[in-house]
Design a protein around this motif. Sequence first.
Motif, mmCIF file in Angstrom:
data_model
loop_
_atom_site.group_PDB
_atom_site.id
_atom_site.type_symbol
_atom_site.label_atom_id
_atom_site.label_comp_id
_atom_site.label_asym_id
_atom_site.label_seq_id
_atom_site.Cartn_x
_atom_site.Cartn_y
_atom_site.Cartn_z
ATOM 1 N N ASN A 38 0.856 -1.185 0.000
ATOM 2 C CA ASN A 38 0.000 0.000 0.000
ATOM 3 C C ASN A 38 0.888 1.229 0.000
ATOM 4 O O ASN A 38 2.065 1.154 0.293
ATOM 5 N N VAL A 39 0.303 2.346 -0.361
ATOM 6 C CA VAL A 39 1.047 3.601 -0.428
ATOM 7 C C VAL A 39 0.317 4.600 0.457
ATOM 8 O O VAL A 39 -0.853 4.901 0.220
ATOM 9 N N ARG A 40 1.015 5.077 1.475
ATOM 10 C CA ARG A 40 0.396 6.029 2.410
ATOM 11 C C ARG A 40 0.257 7.398 1.759
ATOM 12 O O ARG A 40 1.006 7.733 0.831
ATOM 13 N N GLY A 44 5.310 8.783 -1.982
ATOM 14 C CA GLY A 44 5.070 8.636 -3.399
ATOM 15 C C GLY A 44 6.344 8.475 -4.198
ATOM 16 O O GLY A 44 7.422 8.246 -3.655
ATOM 17 N N SER A 60 -3.526 -0.924 -4.118
ATOM 18 C CA SER A 60 -4.284 0.166 -3.502
ATOM 19 C C SER A 60 -4.370 1.325 -4.495
ATOM 20 O O SER A 60 -3.544 1.433 -5.408
ATOM 21 N N ILE A 62 -4.189 5.219 -5.993
ATOM 22 C CA ILE A 62 -3.193 6.282 -5.897
ATOM 23 C C ILE A 62 -3.747 7.577 -6.461
ATOM 24 O O ILE A 62 -4.699 7.565 -7.246
ATOM 25 N N GLY A 99 0.130 8.287 -2.537
ATOM 26 C CA GLY A 99 -0.904 7.520 -1.869
ATOM 27 C C GLY A 99 -2.255 8.198 -2.015
ATOM 28 O O GLY A 99 -2.358 9.428 -1.962
ATOM 29 N N THR A 102 -3.834 11.885 -0.704
ATOM 30 C CA THR A 102 -2.853 12.961 -0.567
ATOM 31 C C THR A 102 -3.415 14.273 -1.103
ATOM 32 O O THR A 102 -3.277 15.327 -0.482
#
Length: 117
Positions: A38-40, A44, A60, A62, A99, A102
């Motif tokens: 996953n990307v918080r 990035g 996930s 983006i 993510g 953002t």
Amino acid sequence: MRHMGLLKNASTGTIIATRVDRAASFLQRAVGLLARPNVRPDEGLWIERCNAIHTMAMRSPIDVIFVDDTGRVKRVVHHVKPHKLAVTCFSAKAVIELGAGTLEAEDVLVGDLLELV
């Protein structure tokens, strides 16, 4: 992959994300964020020499920003879901993948100037 730090909107002075890497080599650009589970929202990847992405193997969603060779925003796409075949901006020279979420907190507009600091 070089860790670059902060993604800043130079037009407004705001920090968009705090953990952004730059992908310059062919392999780094090809893999992108695919290897991450996953990307918080605060992380990035700035992908150089790129004007289209896919999310076929992403796990996930983006947020995506397309920029020209000076870092000027050409297109902003919120919440791109996994398994999308293509998202493009033919006038872009780089893509910034972040993510999902953002860009909900930060207004990034076409014409803004972005930089890694």
